[in-house]
Write an enzyme that holds these catalytic residues in place. Sequence first.
Site, PDB file in Angstrom:
ATOM      1  N   GLY A 169      87.289  16.246  -1.575  1.00  0.00           N
ATOM      2  CA  GLY A 169      88.594  16.842  -1.278  1.00  0.00           C
ATOM      3  C   GLY A 169      88.919  16.908   0.202  1.00  0.00           C
TER       4      GLY A 169
ATOM      5  N   CYS B  51      88.163  19.268   2.336  1.00  0.00           N
ATOM      6  CA  CYS B  51      87.048  19.783   3.144  1.00  0.00           C
ATOM      7  C   CYS B  51      86.155  18.666   3.678  1.00  0.00           C
ATOM      8  CB  CYS B  51      86.251  20.759   2.284  1.00  0.00           C
ATOM      9  SG  CYS B  51      84.715  21.274   3.020  1.00  0.00           S
TER      10      CYS B  51
ATOM     11  N   GLY C 273      97.402  27.847  15.560  1.00  0.00           N
ATOM     12  CA  GLY C 273      96.517  28.473  14.572  1.00  0.00           C
ATOM     13  C   GLY C 273      95.182  27.750  14.562  1.00  0.00           C
TER      14      GLY C 273
ATOM     15  N   ILE D 263      94.064  24.900  13.078  1.00  0.00           N
ATOM     16  CA  ILE D 263      93.995  23.457  13.325  1.00  0.00           C
ATOM     17  C   ILE D 263      94.489  23.127  14.728  1.00  0.00           C
ATOM     18  CG2 ILE D 263      94.948  21.207  12.621  1.00  0.00           C
ATOM     19  CD1 ILE D 263      94.891  22.239   9.730  1.00  0.00           C
TER      20      ILE D 263
ATOM     21  N   ALA E  44     100.783  21.351  13.073  1.00  0.00           N
ATOM     22  CA  ALA E  44      99.768  22.176  12.401  1.00  0.00           C
ATOM     23  C   ALA E  44     100.334  23.572  12.234  1.00  0.00           C
ATOM     24  CB  ALA E  44      98.489  22.192  13.235  1.00  0.00           C
ATOM     25  N   VAL E  45     101.347  23.668  11.338  1.00  0.00           N
ATOM     26  CA  VAL E  45     102.040  24.945  11.149  1.00  0.00           C
ATOM     27  C   VAL E  45     101.673  25.582   9.816  1.00  0.00           C
ATOM     28  CG1 VAL E  45     103.962  24.349  12.683  1.00  0.00           C
ATOM     29  CG2 VAL E  45     104.111  23.786  10.240  1.00  0.00           C
TER      30      VAL E  45
ATOM     31  N   HIS F 202      63.501  37.605  19.469  1.00  0.00           N
ATOM     32  CA  HIS F 202      63.864  37.459  20.891  1.00  0.00           C
ATOM     33  C   HIS F 202      63.458  36.077  21.370  1.00  0.00           C
ATOM     34  CE1 HIS F 202      64.532  38.560  25.064  1.00  0.00           C
ATOM     35  NE2 HIS F 202      63.347  38.033  25.342  1.00  0.00           N
TER      36      HIS F 202
HETATM   37  P1  FAD Z   1      90.882  20.453  -1.761  1.00  0.00           P
HETATM   38  O1  FAD Z   1      89.674  20.363  -0.907  1.00  0.00           O
HETATM   39  O2  FAD Z   1      92.195  20.207  -1.138  1.00  0.00           O
HETATM   40  O3  FAD Z   1      90.658  19.438  -2.955  1.00  0.00           O
HETATM   41  C1  FAD Z   1      91.636  19.189  -3.914  1.00  0.00           C
HETATM   42  C2  FAD Z   1      91.391  17.827  -4.516  1.00  0.00           C
HETATM   43  O4  FAD Z   1      92.214  17.680  -5.663  1.00  0.00           O
HETATM   44  C3  FAD Z   1      91.740  16.659  -3.599  1.00  0.00           C
HETATM   45  O5  FAD Z   1      90.616  15.813  -3.462  1.00  0.00           O
HETATM   46  C4  FAD Z   1      92.907  15.961  -4.285  1.00  0.00           C
HETATM   47  O6  FAD Z   1      92.871  14.555  -4.121  1.00  0.00           O
HETATM   48  C5  FAD Z   1      92.652  16.348  -5.737  1.00  0.00           C
HETATM   49  N1  FAD Z   1      93.863  16.346  -6.580  1.00  0.00           N
HETATM   50  C6  FAD Z   1      94.996  17.057  -6.365  1.00  0.00           C
HETATM   51  N2  FAD Z   1      95.863  16.857  -7.368  1.00  0.00           N
HETATM   52  C7  FAD Z   1      95.271  16.000  -8.226  1.00  0.00           C
HETATM   53  C8  FAD Z   1      95.676  15.412  -9.458  1.00  0.00           C
HETATM   54  N3  FAD Z   1      96.854  15.692 -10.015  1.00  0.00           N
HETATM   55  N4  FAD Z   1      94.835  14.554 -10.074  1.00  0.00           N
HETATM   56  C9  FAD Z   1      93.616  14.266  -9.519  1.00  0.00           C
HETATM   57  N5  FAD Z   1      93.178  14.811  -8.369  1.00  0.00           N
HETATM   58  C10 FAD Z   1      93.997  15.670  -7.727  1.00  0.00           C
HETATM   59  N6  FAD Z   1      87.906  25.667   5.569  1.00  0.00           N
HETATM   60  C11 FAD Z   1      86.778  26.320   5.946  1.00  0.00           C
HETATM   61  O7  FAD Z   1      86.290  27.178   5.205  1.00  0.00           O
HETATM   62  N7  FAD Z   1      86.151  26.034   7.132  1.00  0.00           N
HETATM   63  C12 FAD Z   1      86.637  25.101   7.981  1.00  0.00           C
HETATM   64  O8  FAD Z   1      86.053  24.869   9.040  1.00  0.00           O
HETATM   65  C13 FAD Z   1      87.817  24.406   7.618  1.00  0.00           C
HETATM   66  N8  FAD Z   1      88.330  23.460   8.417  1.00  0.00           N
HETATM   67  C14 FAD Z   1      89.451  22.774   8.030  1.00  0.00           C
HETATM   68  C15 FAD Z   1      89.967  21.813   8.889  1.00  0.00           C
HETATM   69  C16 FAD Z   1      91.097  21.114   8.533  1.00  0.00           C
HETATM   70  C17 FAD Z   1      91.636  20.060   9.460  1.00  0.00           C
HETATM   71  C18 FAD Z   1      91.731  21.379   7.287  1.00  0.00           C
HETATM   72  C19 FAD Z   1      92.943  20.603   6.873  1.00  0.00           C
HETATM   73  C20 FAD Z   1      91.238  22.336   6.429  1.00  0.00           C
HETATM   74  C21 FAD Z   1      90.080  23.054   6.792  1.00  0.00           C
HETATM   75  N9  FAD Z   1      89.551  24.046   5.976  1.00  0.00           N
HETATM   76  C22 FAD Z   1      88.430  24.726   6.376  1.00  0.00           C
HETATM   77  C23 FAD Z   1      90.162  24.386   4.687  1.00  0.00           C
HETATM   78  C24 FAD Z   1      89.392  23.718   3.518  1.00  0.00           C
HETATM   79  O9  FAD Z   1      89.372  22.317   3.719  1.00  0.00           O
HETATM   80  C25 FAD Z   1      90.068  24.049   2.199  1.00  0.00           C
HETATM   81  O10 FAD Z   1      90.141  25.455   2.062  1.00  0.00           O
HETATM   82  C26 FAD Z   1      89.282  23.498   1.020  1.00  0.00           C
HETATM   83  O11 FAD Z   1      89.137  22.108   1.087  1.00  0.00           O
HETATM   84  C27 FAD Z   1      89.982  23.868  -0.297  1.00  0.00           C
HETATM   85  O12 FAD Z   1      89.263  23.367  -1.369  1.00  0.00           O
HETATM   86  P2  FAD Z   1      89.971  23.057  -2.777  1.00  0.00           P
HETATM   87  O13 FAD Z   1      88.875  22.584  -3.667  1.00  0.00           O
HETATM   88  O14 FAD Z   1      90.782  24.206  -3.183  1.00  0.00           O
HETATM   89  O15 FAD Z   1      90.991  21.868  -2.473  1.00  0.00           O
HETATM   90  P1  NAD Z   2      97.548  28.413  10.586  1.00  0.00           P
HETATM   91  O1  NAD Z   2      98.252  29.278   9.643  1.00  0.00           O
HETATM   92  O2  NAD Z   2      96.155  28.730  10.962  1.00  0.00           O
HETATM   93  O3  NAD Z   2      98.365  28.317  11.957  1.00  0.00           O
HETATM   94  C1  NAD Z   2      99.701  27.917  11.979  1.00  0.00           C
HETATM   95  C2  NAD Z   2     100.284  28.359  13.314  1.00  0.00           C
HETATM   96  O4  NAD Z   2     101.539  27.738  13.463  1.00  0.00           O
HETATM   97  C3  NAD Z   2     100.513  29.852  13.410  1.00  0.00           C
HETATM   98  O5  NAD Z   2     100.044  30.319  14.645  1.00  0.00           O
HETATM   99  C4  NAD Z   2     102.050  29.994  13.302  1.00  0.00           C
HETATM  100  O6  NAD Z   2     102.543  31.106  13.986  1.00  0.00           O
HETATM  101  C5  NAD Z   2     102.494  28.692  13.923  1.00  0.00           C
HETATM  102  N1  NAD Z   2     103.793  28.203  13.473  1.00  0.00           N
HETATM  103  C6  NAD Z   2     104.313  28.214  12.228  1.00  0.00           C
HETATM  104  N2  NAD Z   2     105.514  27.594  12.215  1.00  0.00           N
HETATM  105  C7  NAD Z   2     105.760  27.167  13.470  1.00  0.00           C
HETATM  106  C8  NAD Z   2     106.819  26.452  14.097  1.00  0.00           C
HETATM  107  N3  NAD Z   2     107.867  26.039  13.401  1.00  0.00           N
HETATM  108  N4  NAD Z   2     106.743  26.206  15.419  1.00  0.00           N
HETATM  109  C9  NAD Z   2     105.669  26.618  16.136  1.00  0.00           C
HETATM  110  N5  NAD Z   2     104.626  27.291  15.591  1.00  0.00           N
HETATM  111  C10 NAD Z   2     104.671  27.552  14.286  1.00  0.00           C
HETATM  112  O7  NAD Z   2      97.661  26.926   9.959  1.00  0.00           O
HETATM  113  P2  NAD Z   2      96.909  25.576  10.320  1.00  0.00           P
HETATM  114  O8  NAD Z   2      96.320  25.632  11.669  1.00  0.00           O
HETATM  115  O9  NAD Z   2      97.861  24.487   9.981  1.00  0.00           O
HETATM  116  O10 NAD Z   2      95.741  25.551   9.259  1.00  0.00           O
HETATM  117  C11 NAD Z   2      96.040  25.572   7.860  1.00  0.00           C
HETATM  118  C12 NAD Z   2      94.951  26.263   7.087  1.00  0.00           C
HETATM  119  O11 NAD Z   2      93.790  25.434   7.043  1.00  0.00           O
HETATM  120  C13 NAD Z   2      94.468  27.559   7.722  1.00  0.00           C
HETATM  121  O12 NAD Z   2      95.264  28.642   7.384  1.00  0.00           O
HETATM  122  C14 NAD Z   2      93.096  27.685   7.136  1.00  0.00           C
HETATM  123  O13 NAD Z   2      93.219  28.257   5.857  1.00  0.00           O
HETATM  124  C15 NAD Z   2      92.644  26.247   7.008  1.00  0.00           C
HETATM  125  N6  NAD Z   2      91.754  25.883   8.153  1.00  0.00           N
HETATM  126  C16 NAD Z   2      90.625  26.609   8.352  1.00  0.00           C
HETATM  127  C17 NAD Z   2      89.789  26.307   9.400  1.00  0.00           C
HETATM  128  C18 NAD Z   2      88.537  27.117   9.595  1.00  0.00           C
HETATM  129  O14 NAD Z   2      88.172  27.856   8.691  1.00  0.00           O
HETATM  130  N7  NAD Z   2      87.852  26.988  10.730  1.00  0.00           N
HETATM  131  C19 NAD Z   2      90.098  25.270  10.265  1.00  0.00           C
HETATM  132  C20 NAD Z   2      91.270  24.554  10.050  1.00  0.00           C
HETATM  133  C21 NAD Z   2      92.079  24.878   8.980  1.00  0.00           C
END
Ligand code: FAD
Ligand code: NAD
Length: 474
Positions: free
Chosen positions: A41, A43, A194, A196, A279-280, A453
């Site tokens: 997915g 992640c 935020g 990302i 990244a909103v 330590h």
């Molecule tokens: P997903 O991982 O989104 O998986 C859903 C899957 O369903 C996908 O593979 C998709 O292809 C499949 N799918 C959807 N619809 C269908 C369909 N109809 N038929 C077949 N397959 C389908 N979280 C953290 O905890 N720590 C982090 O450091 C972190 N960093 C992140 C960095 C970025 C850049 C991003 C974008 C996210 C990050 N996250 C992080 C968030 C994390 O990736 C998600 O919370 C997590 O992947 C959610 O898992 P999920 O199983 O709900 O969905």
């Molecule tokens: P976010 O919610 O963390 O941050 C979005 C930011 O965009 C906020 O600060 C918000 O005020 C701002 N914003 C919203 N609309 C705007 C606009 N029109 N113009 C300017 N700023 C605006 O969202 P993200 O960074 O896109 O990440 C999405 C989700 O992915 C997170 O909420 C988190 O659940 C997950 N994620 C987690 C990790 C981690 O756990 N380390 C890392 C990356 C992503």
Amino acid sequence: MKRQHTTLLVIGGGPGGYVAAIRAGQLGIPTVLVEGDRLGGTCLNIGCIPSKALIHAADEFEKARHWAQGSALGIRVQQPAIDVAQTVRWKDGIVSRLTGGVDALLKKAGVQVLRGWATLRDGKTVEVQPSAPAQGQGAEPRVITCEHLLLATGSVPVPLPSMPFGSAGGAVISSTEALSPATLPRRLVVVGAGYIGLELGMAYRKLGADVAVIEATGRVLPGYDEELTRPVLATLKRLGVVLHLNCSVEGLTEDGSAVRVRSTMADEFVLPADRVLVAVGRRPRTEGFGLEGLLLDMSGRAIKVDEQCRTSMRNVWAIGDLTGEPMLAHRAMAQGELVAEVIAGHKRRFAPMAMPAVCFTDPEVVVVGLDPAEAERRGLDCLHAHFPLAGNGRAMSLESTEGFIRVVARRDQHLIVGWQAVGRGVSELAAAFSQSIEMGATLEDIAGTIHAHPTLGEAVQEAALRALGRAVHV
Ligand code: FAD
Ligand code: NAD
């Protein structure tokens, strides 16, 4: 059309879906998992893992650049260069090893994996359109009926209407493209300060791009308390990342070479950009697979679930990002495991004492449980104390004395209700924080535990000691 019946049908092979399927397989539940793209997915393929890999590469490059200027450690190197295509190949190698591992684990658990897009006909019937036929799968669409349907379709990035993904000849990108750059932009504009925006914005800056960040609110990481974000702000300044707070994006200039920005002071200005990372936020993936036909109860854009991840329809379950905030991989995994166990007849409910969250900025930020303001809002009489990393020997030897560890505990029985930390490497303390809260530890428990330590963990103990009024090293 081929027909098939199973006990559990999981849609989505992200951390929620694949963990649910593996656990169900372990429990002897006949399980089919349908994945339309790649196992692992968001992640594993385009989220947590690739972003942390890129952040690591950027940190190492920055370190080398810093050493090239001379360092207090006595290390001298020539001016370093980066081959970003090789960096992306290295990152992809990690992703492949992990996704291949998930495939193997699913097989070992006896889960049938179907590669294809699933469309819901009703709460017990799903049609699968094969994408890349796996061995023995065939290319023919099939209909699967099930006793239990688990929805784990994850989330998608929120676009800006004024600047859709792919516009300006592909210059407007989401995190997905930002994690696989063919080249580095000279000037990157990031919209959203935020998770990302800051994790990747800092990484790009360290890789050598000029980075400007536009944020709608008045500060970075607005979801975290301000004291915690101060050291992150200091690094942004040191790195030369330009912040535009209280600003909104109006769109691109006509030639697509710059972003038009409006500040709350009402003046408009333009920021030249070779690439724009939007990244909103992310939103649950609820469209494109017939979900609307089930008429499930929703909570905003997310599917509403109870403490066992049951939706409003009998034997239809939902987990992970599809169920809304917090959208974190470890939450999705924990929910997936729980659903498999509930279906197997175990008595489980999803009621964690605390959900850890880590932001992998420089320095890292960790929150688990309640911060002082949240504790107060909930009417809890709490005390809190923090220990600065400047007083920790390990932090000094790692040249990482920025930041602190804070503990929040009830004043009456000293029960710990929250931890917050900011500092380099503090993400690894998240486990200790979560364990102490889940196990109902008091300040005395942590203060009385011998912490090795020299480690950053000693600062955890010192924070508890300080809350008790008897810190030794501060
Ligand atoms: P997903 O991982 O989104 O998986 C859903 C899957 O369903 C996908 O593979 C998709 O292809 C499949 N799918 C959807 N619809 C269908 C369909 N109809 N038929 C077949 N397959 C389908 N979280 C953290 O905890 N720590 C982090 O450091 C972190 N960093 C992140 C960095 C970025 C850049 C991003 C974008 C996210 C990050 N996250 C992080 C968030 C994390 O990736 C998600 O919370 C997590 O992947 C959610 O898992 P999920 O199983 O709900 O969905
Ligand atoms: P976010 O919610 O963390 O941050 C979005 C930011 O965009 C906020 O600060 C918000 O005020 C701002 N914003 C919203 N609309 C705007 C606009 N029109 N113009 C300017 N700023 C605006 O969202 P993200 O960074 O896109 O990440 C999405 C989700 O992915 C997170 O909420 C988190 O659940 C997950 N994620 C987690 C990790 C981690 O756990 N380390 C890392 C990356 C992503």
